[in-house]
Design a protein around this motif. Structure first.
Motif, PDB file in Angstrom:
ATOM      1  N   VAL A 436       0.830  -1.201   0.000  1.00  0.00           N
ATOM      2  CA  VAL A 436       0.000   0.000   0.000  1.00  0.00           C
ATOM      3  C   VAL A 436       0.861   1.246   0.000  1.00  0.00           C
ATOM      4  O   VAL A 436       0.502   2.257  -0.608  1.00  0.00           O
ATOM      5  N   ASN A 437       2.001   1.206   0.661  1.00  0.00           N
ATOM      6  CA  ASN A 437       2.914   2.348   0.607  1.00  0.00           C
ATOM      7  C   ASN A 437       3.372   2.607  -0.825  1.00  0.00           C
ATOM      8  O   ASN A 437       3.446   3.770  -1.262  1.00  0.00           O
ATOM      9  N   SER A 438       3.647   1.541  -1.575  1.00  0.00           N
ATOM     10  CA  SER A 438       4.013   1.710  -2.987  1.00  0.00           C
ATOM     11  C   SER A 438       2.842   2.231  -3.802  1.00  0.00           C
ATOM     12  O   SER A 438       3.027   3.057  -4.712  1.00  0.00           O
ATOM     13  N   PHE A 439       1.620   1.777  -3.496  1.00  0.00           N
ATOM     14  CA  PHE A 439       0.445   2.276  -4.200  1.00  0.00           C
ATOM     15  C   PHE A 439       0.269   3.779  -3.969  1.00  0.00           C
ATOM     16  O   PHE A 439      -0.015   4.540  -4.910  1.00  0.00           O
ATOM     17  N   ILE A 440       0.431   4.210  -2.728  1.00  0.00           N
ATOM     18  CA  ILE A 440       0.270   5.628  -2.415  1.00  0.00           C
ATOM     19  C   ILE A 440       1.344   6.460  -3.121  1.00  0.00           C
ATOM     20  O   ILE A 440       1.058   7.530  -3.675  1.00  0.00           O
ATOM     21  N   ALA A 441       2.576   5.965  -3.108  1.00  0.00           N
ATOM     22  CA  ALA A 441       3.651   6.691  -3.799  1.00  0.00           C
ATOM     23  C   ALA A 441       3.381   6.777  -5.296  1.00  0.00           C
ATOM     24  O   ALA A 441       3.610   7.820  -5.919  1.00  0.00           O
ATOM     25  N   LEU A 442       2.879   5.682  -5.887  1.00  0.00           N
ATOM     26  CA  LEU A 442       2.570   5.698  -7.315  1.00  0.00           C
ATOM     27  C   LEU A 442       1.436   6.660  -7.615  1.00  0.00           C
ATOM     28  O   LEU A 442       1.467   7.374  -8.634  1.00  0.00           O
ATOM     29  N   PHE A 443       0.424   6.715  -6.748  1.00  0.00           N
ATOM     30  CA  PHE A 443      -0.693   7.635  -6.964  1.00  0.00           C
ATOM     31  C   PHE A 443      -0.208   9.084  -6.983  1.00  0.00           C
ATOM     32  O   PHE A 443      -0.666   9.885  -7.796  1.00  0.00           O
ATOM     33  N   LYS A 444       0.720   9.416  -6.122  1.00  0.00           N
ATOM     34  CA  LYS A 444       1.239  10.783  -6.098  1.00  0.00           C
ATOM     35  C   LYS A 444       2.221  11.043  -7.236  1.00  0.00           C
ATOM     36  O   LYS A 444       2.334  12.184  -7.705  1.00  0.00           O
ATOM     37  N   ASP A 445       2.926  10.012  -7.675  1.00  0.00           N
ATOM     38  CA  ASP A 445       3.894  10.192  -8.766  1.00  0.00           C
ATOM     39  C   ASP A 445       3.226  10.363 -10.124  1.00  0.00           C
ATOM     40  O   ASP A 445       3.914  10.684 -11.106  1.00  0.00           O
ATOM     41  N   THR A 446       1.917  10.130 -10.201  1.00  0.00           N
ATOM     42  CA  THR A 446       1.251  10.327 -11.486  1.00  0.00           C
ATOM     43  C   THR A 446       1.298  11.778 -11.948  1.00  0.00           C
ATOM     44  O   THR A 446       1.077  12.044 -13.125  1.00  0.00           O
ATOM     45  N   SER A 447       1.586  12.696 -11.040  1.00  0.00           N
ATOM     46  CA  SER A 447       1.694  14.104 -11.442  1.00  0.00           C
ATOM     47  C   SER A 447       2.851  14.338 -12.397  1.00  0.00           C
ATOM     48  O   SER A 447       2.894  15.369 -13.082  1.00  0.00           O
ATOM     49  N   LEU A 448       3.794  13.391 -12.483  1.00  0.00           N
ATOM     50  CA  LEU A 448       4.937  13.557 -13.383  1.00  0.00           C
ATOM     51  C   LEU A 448       4.559  13.382 -14.853  1.00  0.00           C
ATOM     52  O   LEU A 448       5.351  13.739 -15.729  1.00  0.00           O
ATOM     53  N   VAL A 449       3.377  12.844 -15.150  1.00  0.00           N
ATOM     54  CA  VAL A 449       3.009  12.640 -16.547  1.00  0.00           C
ATOM     55  C   VAL A 449       2.789  13.968 -17.267  1.00  0.00           C
ATOM     56  O   VAL A 449       2.762  14.000 -18.501  1.00  0.00           O
ATOM     57  N   SER A 450       2.635  15.049 -16.519  1.00  0.00           N
ATOM     58  CA  SER A 450       2.483  16.352 -17.175  1.00  0.00           C
ATOM     59  C   SER A 450       3.742  16.737 -17.934  1.00  0.00           C
ATOM     60  O   SER A 450       3.696  17.598 -18.827  1.00  0.00           O
ATOM     61  N   ILE A 451       4.873  16.112 -17.614  1.00  0.00           N
ATOM     62  CA  ILE A 451       6.130  16.408 -18.314  1.00  0.00           C
ATOM     63  C   ILE A 451       6.064  15.921 -19.757  1.00  0.00           C
ATOM     64  O   ILE A 451       6.709  16.500 -20.633  1.00  0.00           O
ATOM     65  N   VAL A 452       5.285  14.873 -20.018  1.00  0.00           N
ATOM     66  CA  VAL A 452       5.170  14.333 -21.377  1.00  0.00           C
ATOM     67  C   VAL A 452       3.830  14.736 -21.989  1.00  0.00           C
ATOM     68  O   VAL A 452       3.215  13.975 -22.739  1.00  0.00           O
ATOM     69  N   ALA A 453       3.365  15.934 -21.652  1.00  0.00           N
ATOM     70  CA  ALA A 453       2.193  16.557 -22.282  1.00  0.00           C
ATOM     71  C   ALA A 453       0.898  15.813 -21.981  1.00  0.00           C
ATOM     72  O   ALA A 453      -0.003  15.759 -22.822  1.00  0.00           O
ATOM     73  N   LEU A 454       0.789  15.218 -20.790  1.00  0.00           N
ATOM     74  CA  LEU A 454      -0.464  14.635 -20.330  1.00  0.00           C
ATOM     75  C   LEU A 454      -0.935  15.453 -19.130  1.00  0.00           C
ATOM     76  O   LEU A 454      -0.219  15.563 -18.135  1.00  0.00           O
ATOM     77  N   PHE A 455      -2.121  16.022 -19.236  1.00  0.00           N
ATOM     78  CA  PHE A 455      -2.608  16.940 -18.217  1.00  0.00           C
ATOM     79  C   PHE A 455      -3.398  16.160 -17.169  1.00  0.00           C
ATOM     80  O   PHE A 455      -4.593  15.888 -17.338  1.00  0.00           O
ATOM     81  N   ASP A 456      -2.721  15.804 -16.091  1.00  0.00           N
ATOM     82  CA  ASP A 456      -3.410  15.173 -14.972  1.00  0.00           C
ATOM     83  C   ASP A 456      -4.043  16.260 -14.103  1.00  0.00           C
ATOM     84  O   ASP A 456      -4.258  17.382 -14.554  1.00  0.00           O
ATOM     85  N   LEU A 457      -4.362  15.929 -12.854  1.00  0.00           N
ATOM     86  CA  LEU A 457      -5.011  16.899 -11.979  1.00  0.00           C
ATOM     87  C   LEU A 457      -4.153  18.138 -11.777  1.00  0.00           C
ATOM     88  O   LEU A 457      -4.632  19.276 -11.918  1.00  0.00           O
ATOM     89  N   GLY A 459      -1.642  19.089 -13.686  1.00  0.00           N
ATOM     90  CA  GLY A 459      -1.454  19.739 -14.978  1.00  0.00           C
ATOM     91  C   GLY A 459      -2.632  20.618 -15.357  1.00  0.00           C
ATOM     92  O   GLY A 459      -2.463  21.752 -15.826  1.00  0.00           O
ATOM     93  N   SER A 460      -3.836  20.109 -15.152  1.00  0.00           N
ATOM     94  CA  SER A 460      -5.030  20.925 -15.411  1.00  0.00           C
ATOM     95  C   SER A 460      -5.101  22.113 -14.455  1.00  0.00           C
ATOM     96  O   SER A 460      -5.545  23.204 -14.832  1.00  0.00           O
ATOM     97  N   LEU A 461      -4.652  21.909 -13.222  1.00  0.00           N
ATOM     98  CA  LEU A 461      -4.651  23.008 -12.256  1.00  0.00           C
ATOM     99  C   LEU A 461      -3.706  24.119 -12.700  1.00  0.00           C
ATOM    100  O   LEU A 461      -4.066  25.309 -12.685  1.00  0.00           O
ATOM    101  N   ARG A 462      -2.519  23.741 -13.118  1.00  0.00           N
ATOM    102  CA  ARG A 462      -1.563  24.763 -13.575  1.00  0.00           C
ATOM    103  C   ARG A 462      -2.049  25.450 -14.847  1.00  0.00           C
ATOM    104  O   ARG A 462      -1.804  26.646 -15.046  1.00  0.00           O
TER     105      ARG A 462
END
Length: 511
Positions: A436-457, A459-462
């Motif tokens: 579960v610790n890895s799941f939580i870390a992965l959930f927060k690391d999804t914000s890095l997809v904005s670097i490859v032009a994918l607008f996550d939460l 990314g849309s906020l910015r």
């Protein structure tokens, strides 16, 4: 009176006054008892308590004042969130969140089609909640629906599009494309051999052999490609392909399951599964083109965050389990491959993985085969997370005593049954906190997809900050506070549920 009796009477003592009352015991229950025994029971704890209270005073109180007391709750533009218009120091600008809420959830998903996203969320909740409640029945059927059927339905709901064929057409196209790649490689080797002086004959011979192999494979594939061509020329190619695939697969399952000796259950299950698939195709109109296509570049917000995180979590678990078992394998090739895979993916940052998956993965696929940008990121994240999950699972496997496997072997269980029924359930139970610790870390690391032009939460906020209609001094802090609250709700929910599962599965170890 004897001398002994006289001596005892002289030695006896009778108190003439009452014993003084002793002080009452220190109260250890209630609020006062808790404060005395937990917070102020030693000089060190007193200092820590005072420091914590000061820290809360200087952090929590200003945060609550900003988010609630001084916040602006209604308005149509930035003027409502300016101090000169509000008449006091302005805190959070919640009208900004209300105006941009749809962008935070859907990104740039077309507004007329957003019902598809809502329906996907509802289906996910309906299928997931029964899995999370232990007392509800039919966990097996629900798992099959959530992990296998739901991803397919969600893809066609969110992305749209239809089917041009089914199992036979897909298999024939995949094998034909692979065979064409082999033939093209052979022809290039033969051409390179004709222009090379030293090892030219060897390259030419190798190229010819590969081309011959491609020709033989094409002959073997001819019945399958002929059947595909006949299906595609029919009036309803999807339904004819679906019927042929259902018949072939069901007969194979029935035959591999032992035929009539094992009963008709495998055949009935296979036909029932294909009946469900047919209902989905008919309801969604996939044979007629399906729903309008929405490119993944228009996806964004919480939708992308959930798609990336859930896909990464679900796909990384089987990858991690396979790698953990491979690393403990006695076969050197499997063990070396697993170790190399784990160390490679753990040795590079996630940003590098995303760049590699987005911009270099298309270089390794056959010519004419394209992979969607979001799918590339999902593949990279799943492999990256799988390497980390492998080490967590391996730690659980090492905690299982050797006697468990030996006892299973003594009972006649095979290695696969021993692993699936005896070892792996205990190993996963031991490593629930780590997983579960890895799941939580992965959930927060999804914000890095904005670097490859994918607008996550995030990314849309910015992206929403660039709107001049809501440009105020507190807009930035309000947006990040809202995003942080959403992340906290999901992460805290996963943490508490993992604690519940851990306590429930470890009931035998309670004191």
């Amino acid at each position: 009176m004897s001398d002994i009796t006289r001596d005892i009477a002289a030695a006896s003592f009778v108190r003439q006054e009452l014993v003084p009352e002793r002080p009452a015991p220190i109260k250890t229950t209630g609020l006062v008892g808790f404060l005395r025994t937990k917070l102020f029971n030693s000089p060190t704890n007193i200092l820590i308590t005072i420091a914590s209270l000061l820290l809360l005073w200087f952090i929590v109180v200003p945060a609550l004042k900003f988010l609630l007391v001084d916040a602006v709750w209604s308005g149509t533009d930035r003027n409502a969130c300016l101090a000169e218009n509000a008449g006091h120091a302005v805190g959070a600008c919640w009208p900004f969140v209300q105006a941009k809420l749809s962008q935070f959830i859907y990104g740039f998903y077309p507004e007329p089609e957003r019902w598809r996203v809502n329906l996907t969320f509802i289906l996910a909740a309906i299928l997931l909640l029964p899995l999370l409640i232990p007392r509800l029945p039919a966990k097996g059927l629900n798992s099959w629906l959530f992990f296998l059927a739901f991803p397919v339905v969600a893809f066609f709901l969110l992305h749209g599009g239809g089917l041009e064929g089914f199992g036979i057409s897909w298999t024939a196209g995949l094998l034909s494309g692979f065979n064409d790649s082999i033939g093209e490689g052979g022809r290039k080797l033969a051409a390179a051999g004709e222009t090379t002086a030293v090892i030219g004959p060897l390259l030419w011979l190798l190229g010819k052999l590969i081309s011959l192999l491609s020709t033989i494979i094409s002959w073997l594939l001819w019945p399958l490609t002929w059947l595909r061509d006949q299906i595609q020329t029919s009036s309803r190619p999807v339904w004819f392909d679906f019927a042929a695939t259902a018949a072939i697969v069901s007969i194979l399952l029935f035959w591999l399951g032992g035929g009539t000796r094992a009963g008709w259950r495998p055949l009935i299950i296979g036909l029932a599964i294909f009946a469900g698939i047919g209902i989905v195709i008919a309801v969604m109109g996939l044979e007629r083109g399906g729903l309008p296509v929405v490119d993944t570049r228009l996806w964004g917000g919480l939708l992308v965050t959930l798609v990336v995180s859930v896909t990464g979590i679900v796909a990384s678990m089987p990858v991690g389990i396979a790698l953990a078992l491979g690393r403990r394998s006695t076969i050197p090739l499997i063990r070396i491959f697993s170790i190399a895979f784990i160390e490679f993916w753990r040795g590079v940052p996630l940003i590098t993985v995303l760049f590699f998956a987005t911009y270099m993965l298309p270089l390794f696929v056959p010519t004419g085969f394209t992979i969607d940008g979001l799918m590339r990121a999902l593949i990279g994240i799943a492999l990256f997370a799988g390497a980390y999950q492998a080490e967590v699972v391996r730690g659980g496997l090492q905690a299982i005593p050797r006697g468990q496997g030996e006892a299973a072997s003594a009972l006649g269980l095979s290695w696969s049954k021993t692993t699936a029924l005896i070892v792996m359930p205990q190993a996963l139970r031991h490593v629930i906190p780590g997983l579960v610790n890895s799941f939580i870390a992965l959930f927060k690391d999804t914000s890095l997809v904005s670097i490859v032009a994918l607008f996550d939460l995030l990314g849309s906020l910015r992206a929403s900050f660039s709107d001049p209609v809501w440009s105020t001094p507190t807009t930035l802090f309000t947006g990040f506070a809202f995003a942080g609250l959403i992340y906290f709700i999901f992460c805290f929910g996963m943490s508490r549920y993992s604690l519940f599962v851990e306590n429930r599965l470890n009931a035998h170890q309670r004191n």
